[in-house]
Write an enzyme that holds these catalytic residues in place. Structure first.
Site, PDB file in Angstrom:
ATOM      1  N   ASP A 164      11.665   4.651   4.208  1.00 20.89           N
ATOM      2  CA  ASP A 164      10.674   3.580   4.197  1.00 20.89           C
ATOM      3  C   ASP A 164       9.868   3.721   2.905  1.00 20.89           C
ATOM      4  O   ASP A 164       9.229   4.753   2.672  1.00 20.89           O
ATOM      5  CB  ASP A 164       9.773   3.689   5.438  1.00 20.89           C
ATOM      6  CG  ASP A 164       8.902   2.465   5.609  1.00 20.89           C
ATOM      7  OD1 ASP A 164       8.513   1.874   4.582  1.00 20.89           O
ATOM      8  OD2 ASP A 164       8.597   2.105   6.764  1.00 20.89           O
ATOM      9  N   TYR A 167       3.587  -6.833   0.786  1.00 20.73           N
ATOM     10  CA  TYR A 167       2.174  -7.246   0.731  1.00 20.73           C
ATOM     11  C   TYR A 167       1.266  -6.119   0.275  1.00 20.73           C
ATOM     12  O   TYR A 167       0.077  -6.312   0.105  1.00 20.73           O
ATOM     13  CB  TYR A 167       1.701  -7.808   2.082  1.00 20.73           C
ATOM     14  CG  TYR A 167       1.966  -6.911   3.275  1.00 20.73           C
ATOM     15  CD1 TYR A 167       1.149  -5.825   3.535  1.00 20.73           C
ATOM     16  CD2 TYR A 167       3.028  -7.151   4.124  1.00 20.73           C
ATOM     17  CE1 TYR A 167       1.397  -4.994   4.622  1.00 20.73           C
ATOM     18  CE2 TYR A 167       3.288  -6.333   5.205  1.00 20.73           C
ATOM     19  CZ  TYR A 167       2.470  -5.251   5.444  1.00 20.73           C
ATOM     20  OH  TYR A 167       2.714  -4.421   6.511  1.00 20.73           O
ATOM     21  N   LYS A 168       1.832  -4.905   0.094  1.00 18.53           N
ATOM     22  CA  LYS A 168       1.012  -3.787  -0.383  1.00 18.53           C
ATOM     23  C   LYS A 168       1.059  -3.782  -1.915  1.00 18.53           C
ATOM     24  O   LYS A 168       0.475  -4.657  -2.539  1.00 18.53           O
ATOM     25  CB  LYS A 168       1.509  -2.482   0.248  1.00 18.53           C
ATOM     26  CG  LYS A 168       1.251  -2.471   1.760  1.00 18.53           C
ATOM     27  CD  LYS A 168       1.867  -1.294   2.495  1.00 18.53           C
ATOM     28  CE  LYS A 168       1.535  -1.398   3.988  1.00 18.53           C
ATOM     29  NZ  LYS A 168       2.402  -0.556   4.821  1.00 18.53           N
ATOM     30  N   PHE A 212       4.461   6.340   9.686  1.00 19.29           N
ATOM     31  CA  PHE A 212       3.642   5.225  10.158  1.00 19.29           C
ATOM     32  C   PHE A 212       3.971   4.958  11.635  1.00 19.29           C
ATOM     33  O   PHE A 212       5.138   5.000  12.018  1.00 19.29           O
ATOM     34  CB  PHE A 212       3.987   4.001   9.304  1.00 19.29           C
ATOM     35  CG  PHE A 212       3.069   2.834   9.472  1.00 19.29           C
ATOM     36  CD1 PHE A 212       1.929   2.705   8.684  1.00 19.29           C
ATOM     37  CD2 PHE A 212       3.347   1.845  10.397  1.00 19.29           C
ATOM     38  CE1 PHE A 212       1.095   1.604   8.826  1.00 19.29           C
ATOM     39  CE2 PHE A 212       2.510   0.740  10.543  1.00 19.29           C
ATOM     40  CZ  PHE A 212       1.386   0.623   9.748  1.00 19.29           C
ATOM     41  N   ARG A 220      -9.445   6.538   3.009  1.00 18.14           N
ATOM     42  CA  ARG A 220      -8.288   6.332   2.121  1.00 18.14           C
ATOM     43  C   ARG A 220      -8.662   5.441   0.935  1.00 18.14           C
ATOM     44  O   ARG A 220      -9.345   4.429   1.102  1.00 18.14           O
ATOM     45  CB  ARG A 220      -7.145   5.650   2.878  1.00 18.14           C
ATOM     46  CG  ARG A 220      -6.746   6.310   4.180  1.00 18.14           C
ATOM     47  CD  ARG A 220      -5.409   5.791   4.683  1.00 18.14           C
ATOM     48  NE  ARG A 220      -5.331   4.325   4.709  1.00 18.14           N
ATOM     49  CZ  ARG A 220      -4.224   3.647   4.948  1.00 18.14           C
ATOM     50  NH1 ARG A 220      -3.081   4.290   5.156  1.00 18.14           N
ATOM     51  NH2 ARG A 220      -4.232   2.322   4.970  1.00 18.14           N
TER      52      ARG A 220
HETATM   53  C1  LIG Z   1       2.495  -0.946   6.252  1.00 11.89           C
HETATM   54  C2  LIG Z   1       3.596  -0.246   6.972  1.00 11.89           C
HETATM   55  C3  LIG Z   1       4.254  -0.856   8.066  1.00 11.89           C
HETATM   56  C4  LIG Z   1       3.823  -2.194   8.586  1.00 11.89           C
HETATM   57  O1  LIG Z   1       4.878  -2.897   9.165  1.00 11.89           O
HETATM   58  P1  LIG Z   1       4.758  -4.484   9.372  1.00 11.89           P
HETATM   59  O2  LIG Z   1       5.867  -4.829  10.251  1.00 11.89           O
HETATM   60  O3  LIG Z   1       4.837  -5.104   8.006  1.00 11.89           O
HETATM   61  O4  LIG Z   1       3.418  -4.758   9.971  1.00 11.89           O
HETATM   62  C5  LIG Z   1       5.314  -0.162   8.648  1.00 11.89           C
HETATM   63  N1  LIG Z   1       5.702   1.051   8.184  1.00 11.89           N
HETATM   64  C6  LIG Z   1       5.071   1.658   7.150  1.00 11.89           C
HETATM   65  C7  LIG Z   1       5.527   2.991   6.684  1.00 11.89           C
HETATM   66  C8  LIG Z   1       3.991   1.032   6.526  1.00 11.89           C
HETATM   67  O5  LIG Z   1       3.343   1.632   5.531  1.00 11.89           O
END
Ligand SMILES: *Cc1c(COP(=O)(O)O)cnc(C)c1O
Length: 396
Positions: free
Chosen positions: A183, A208-209, A112, A355
């Site tokens: 992660d 939140y996911k 990400f 997606r």
């Molecule tokens: C959704 C996601 C994020 C988002 O980070 P936030 O700080 O919560 O906005 C970061 N890394 C990964 C791998 C994600 O899937």
């Protein structure tokens, strides 16, 4: 293995919408609304500042950490909550880098963006010859070499949903003296994860996911027990201090993972998350994973049969795929907008990826079949071929 039953009755799912984006933002647990209202009225309203003790707000980051810890196979007492995932990535990576003199951070091109940006920012701040080495996801195993300080990976690739073999890569890293930061943004609540069993050093993820804590819900961090009393939090905030209310001049790290707390926890958001976590009580994660595989297999078979123009971008082997499915098409953006207009909500990632997420807590086979029928109609009738669907919104 226990059988898995959907818990869709516990969610508010908008009328007329087939929601395949729980991998980006989980839907509202029905109980969350009442729980948040209670926190507002009975706790914040009536207790005001005494709520930190009387309503247990201050204890929530560790209590919720344990509820999440069960889903990721963490040892009790080794997960805490707070801030956003980007901040937790920073903390885990900074703590790992402080444990080694090596200089290479190994990651992959499927990670990400925020995770890679955080690494780049840390390198710029710390200097000391650090280097970010980004390789293809398939090449990671061979790149775990003696000069690597930290292997920082997101288990499930957020574009293709390719799944890293966490146990294998972690074991390999350990033989080379490489620290690991995983992660779990698209793993926690999506599949069975065994943090304690795989022996990783750090893990982070968001709530939140798949965990349905609501927009902006706090992130979590896991520190392996063997590091819990030595890891340096780097973001040394007062709530990660051993005695926050002693107001000492100098920082002393708190007990174990509690040192990874930074500042005041978000009480209202935690109330929503607590209600969301109730839904997970008794859920067997291996059974959930089996249900997820059945859903993604069904979706792929249906879409491929009806929409030959869409190319599967996810691994075909379900053992190498997360709880999501992506397809590619050069007109993917307009196609996704047309799908959303027709009632199937997924999302789009540049340059050409559509997606779709499959969250077994509220998705069943019938839901998948209805989604496939609508997507098939959008493609067959070229409903996406309309200028209205080409205009890009801020959040895609
Ligand atoms: C959704 C996601 C994020 C988002 O980070 P936030 O700080 O919560 O906005 C970061 N890394 C990964 C791998 C994600 O899937």
């Amino acid at each position: 293995m226990m059988t898995f039953e959907t818990r869709k009755d516990l969610f508010h799912l908008p009328e007329g919408m087939i929601y395949l984006d729980g991998n980006s933002l989980g839907p509202l647990p029905k109980a969350a609304a009442a729980r948040v209202m209670r926190t507002l009225q009975d706790e914040w309203g009536e207790m005001v500042i005494t709520g930190w003790n009387r309503a247990g707000w201050m204890a929530q980051p560790m209590a919720l950490g344990d509820r999440i810890g069960r889903l990721i196979g963490a040892e009790p007492g080794h997960v805490t909550l707070g801030d956003t995932l980007s901040i937790k990535v920073f903390q885990a990576l900074a703590a790992a880098l402080a444990m080694t003199d090596r200089t290479v951070i190994l990651s992959d091109s499927g990670n990400f963006p925020s995770d890679l940006y955080i690494a780049q920012g840390l390198i710029a701040a710390l200097g000391r010859g650090l280097e970010l080495r980004v390789v293809a996801p398939e090449a990671v195993a061979d790149q775990i070499t003696d000069d690597v300080a930290v292997m920082m990976l997101t288990q499930v690739d957020c574009r293709t949903w390719r799944l890293h073999d966490m146990a294998h890569l972690t074991a390999r890293a350990q033989t080379k003296g490489v620290l690991t930061v995983w992660d779990l943004a698209h793993s926690a609540g999506a599949m069975d994860v065994d943090m304690a069993g795989c022996g990783a050093d750090f893990a982070v993820g968001c709530t939140y996911k798949y965990l349905n804590g609501g927009p902006g819900a706090p992130a979590f961090i896991y520190v392996a027990p063997r590091h819990a009393q030595t890891a340096r939090p780097v973001l040394a905030g007062w709530l990660g201090h051993d005695a926050p209310f002693a107001f000492e001049q100098s920082y002393r790290p708190g007990d174990g993972v509690a040192r990874m707390r930074v500042g005041t926890p978000p009480g209202i958001q935690m109330a929503a998350l607590d209600a969301a976590m109730d839904i997970w009580d008794g859920v067997d994660m291996a059974a959930l994973r089996a249900a997820s595989v059945a859903l993604t297999e069904r979706f792929i078979a249906g879409v491929e049969a009806a929409c030959p123009d869409l190319a599967l971008a996810s691994p075909r082997d379900p053992a190498q795929r997360g709880s999501q499915v992506s397809f590619r098409h050069p007109e993917g953006y307009a196609m996704m907008q047309a799908c959303i207009a027709a009632g199937v909500v997924g999302d789009f990632r540049a340059p050409d990826i559509l997606r779709f997420g499959f969250t077994p807590l509220f998705i069943d086979a019938d839901y998948v079949d209805r989604a496939v029928a609508i997507i098939a109609g959008v493609m067959r009738d070229r409903l996406w071929d309309d200028p209205a669907f080409a205009a890009k919104a801020a959040v895609t």
